[in-house]
Design a protein around this motif. Structure first.
Motif, PDB file in Angstrom:
ATOM      1  N   SER A 101      -1.070   1.816  -7.342  1.00 26.63           N
ATOM      2  CA  SER A 101       0.147   2.407  -6.800  1.00 26.63           C
ATOM      3  C   SER A 101       0.210   2.117  -5.313  1.00 26.63           C
ATOM      4  O   SER A 101      -0.763   1.702  -4.690  1.00 26.63           O
ATOM      5  N   HIS A 102       1.369   2.350  -4.777  1.00 27.85           N
ATOM      6  CA  HIS A 102       1.605   2.136  -3.362  1.00 27.85           C
ATOM      7  C   HIS A 102       0.566   2.865  -2.501  1.00 27.85           C
ATOM      8  O   HIS A 102      -0.052   2.282  -1.613  1.00 27.85           O
ATOM      9  N   THR A 103       0.381   4.155  -2.807  1.00 22.70           N
ATOM     10  CA  THR A 103      -0.553   4.942  -2.001  1.00 22.70           C
ATOM     11  C   THR A 103      -1.992   4.516  -2.236  1.00 22.70           C
ATOM     12  O   THR A 103      -2.819   4.559  -1.321  1.00 22.70           O
ATOM     13  N   ASP A 104      -2.296   4.083  -3.457  1.00 21.79           N
ATOM     14  CA  ASP A 104      -3.633   3.562  -3.755  1.00 21.79           C
ATOM     15  C   ASP A 104      -3.964   2.417  -2.807  1.00 21.79           C
ATOM     16  O   ASP A 104      -5.031   2.371  -2.200  1.00 21.79           O
ATOM     17  N   ILE A 105      -3.015   1.508  -2.706  1.00 25.51           N
ATOM     18  CA  ILE A 105      -3.231   0.323  -1.879  1.00 25.51           C
ATOM     19  C   ILE A 105      -3.444   0.717  -0.425  1.00 25.51           C
ATOM     20  O   ILE A 105      -4.385   0.258   0.221  1.00 25.51           O
ATOM     21  N   ARG A 139       0.304  -3.003  10.744  1.00 26.79           N
ATOM     22  CA  ARG A 139      -0.492  -3.484   9.611  1.00 26.79           C
ATOM     23  C   ARG A 139       0.009  -2.894   8.313  1.00 26.79           C
ATOM     24  O   ARG A 139      -0.011  -3.548   7.270  1.00 26.79           O
ATOM     25  N   ARG A 140       0.475  -1.650   8.389  1.00 31.27           N
ATOM     26  CA  ARG A 140       1.007  -1.016   7.184  1.00 31.27           C
ATOM     27  C   ARG A 140       2.257  -1.750   6.712  1.00 31.27           C
ATOM     28  O   ARG A 140       2.421  -2.005   5.522  1.00 31.27           O
ATOM     29  N   VAL A 141       3.102  -2.090   7.659  1.00 25.02           N
ATOM     30  CA  VAL A 141       4.333  -2.805   7.300  1.00 25.02           C
ATOM     31  C   VAL A 141       3.998  -4.123   6.603  1.00 25.02           C
ATOM     32  O   VAL A 141       4.586  -4.473   5.580  1.00 25.02           O
ATOM     33  N   ILE A 142       3.043  -4.843   7.151  1.00 23.37           N
ATOM     34  CA  ILE A 142       2.664  -6.134   6.563  1.00 23.37           C
ATOM     35  C   ILE A 142       2.161  -5.953   5.137  1.00 23.37           C
ATOM     36  O   ILE A 142       2.562  -6.669   4.217  1.00 23.37           O
TER      37      ILE A 142
END
Lengths: 148, 148
Positions: free
Chosen positions: A5-9, A28-31
């Motif tokens: 999931s998104h949060t997992d990543i 870095r999060r955006v990338i």
DNA sequence: ATGAGTGCAAAGGCTTTGCATTAGG
DNA sequence: CCTAATGCAAAGCCTTTGCACTCAT
């Protein structure tokens, strides 16, 4: 094929960055988000387009950091630009189809049995030549539907 | 694995250059000879070292011409420089082992049965994704004996 | 002679780096 | 506060290109 999931990543990325003493900053999060959203490796221009406001130099620098953290992989298809994607332990093992006309790249997956046979064979021939195989890299080169 | 003698190759190259209206000059002959002698793809610096007296720009230009003639293939392994090798209809179909430490590249060949199964599988998944497969590209990434 | 091929040097284009500024912990 | 991270601009590096000279036909 692994499923995160998104949060997992984001959690995983944060941890891996921490291991090498790096912060999980907004840039870095955006990338990572952009790469996770795309189902294919992206070039720097493509990343910059999606991650608006990010400086080109920051993109290069952060991608290098993320690569060192084991989160991102840099791949070179043919000519043109380098492309980046999330590492396979996040996305699952896969390969790439490259269009020899326009350079488009798409992900593709093979049956596990084929992968296993291939890996066994490759490891064997590599060993015979004095190489210790880490992994393999396989691309389909052809023409995409848009160019045909 | 195909087998061509030195003169066989030169004749073939001469013919293919003629097809696209190019001459088989001494500079181009030297490049072909150097590539034929090496059993692995060479970088421009390596080619220049072996083909002494050849200008860097001529090397680039001639390699492009030879590529257009279907005699030479340009490959990109990881980072660093592009590498060049004779096309597979001269050398026979093969793959590459790339050392992730030092960048060394060596040729490697797989059993025909494996190649056939692989090609069939790849063509199928490519078709399903709207790609028309031309060929595949497969690399073993690992550590060479010198770096281990 | 006449156009392709070559060498040298300069220019291109993607990528990296220096430095002052900003922000995260 | 204090070091890491960011942006901008300049520099790097492999590769390409312009131009005059040379060579083969």
């Amino acid at each position: 094929m692994k499923h995160h999931s998104h949060t997992d990543i984001e959690h995983l990325v944060s941890t891996r960055l921490g291991v090498i003493g790096q912060r999980f900053t907004s840039g870095r999060r955006v990338i990572v988000d952009v790469l996770a959203a795309a189902q294919r490796p992206l070039s720097i221009p493509e990343i910059l387009e999606d991650a608006q406001g990010l400086a080109q130099s920051s993109a290069y620098r952060n991608l290098t950091v993320l690569e060192n953290a084991g989160v991102v992989v840099r791949i070179i298809t043919t000519d043109e630009w380098a492309r980046y994607e999330l590492s396979e332990d996040i996305t699952g093992h896969h390969h790439h189809m490259v269009c020899s006309e326009c350079g488009a790249v798409e992900d593709v997956r093979l049956p596990d049995t084929m992968e296993h046979k291939l890996d066994a064979e490759l490891a064997a021939v590599a060993k015979k030549a004095g190489f210790t195989m880490a992994h393999h890299r396989l691309d389909v080169v052809g023409v995409c539907k848009a160019c045909r």
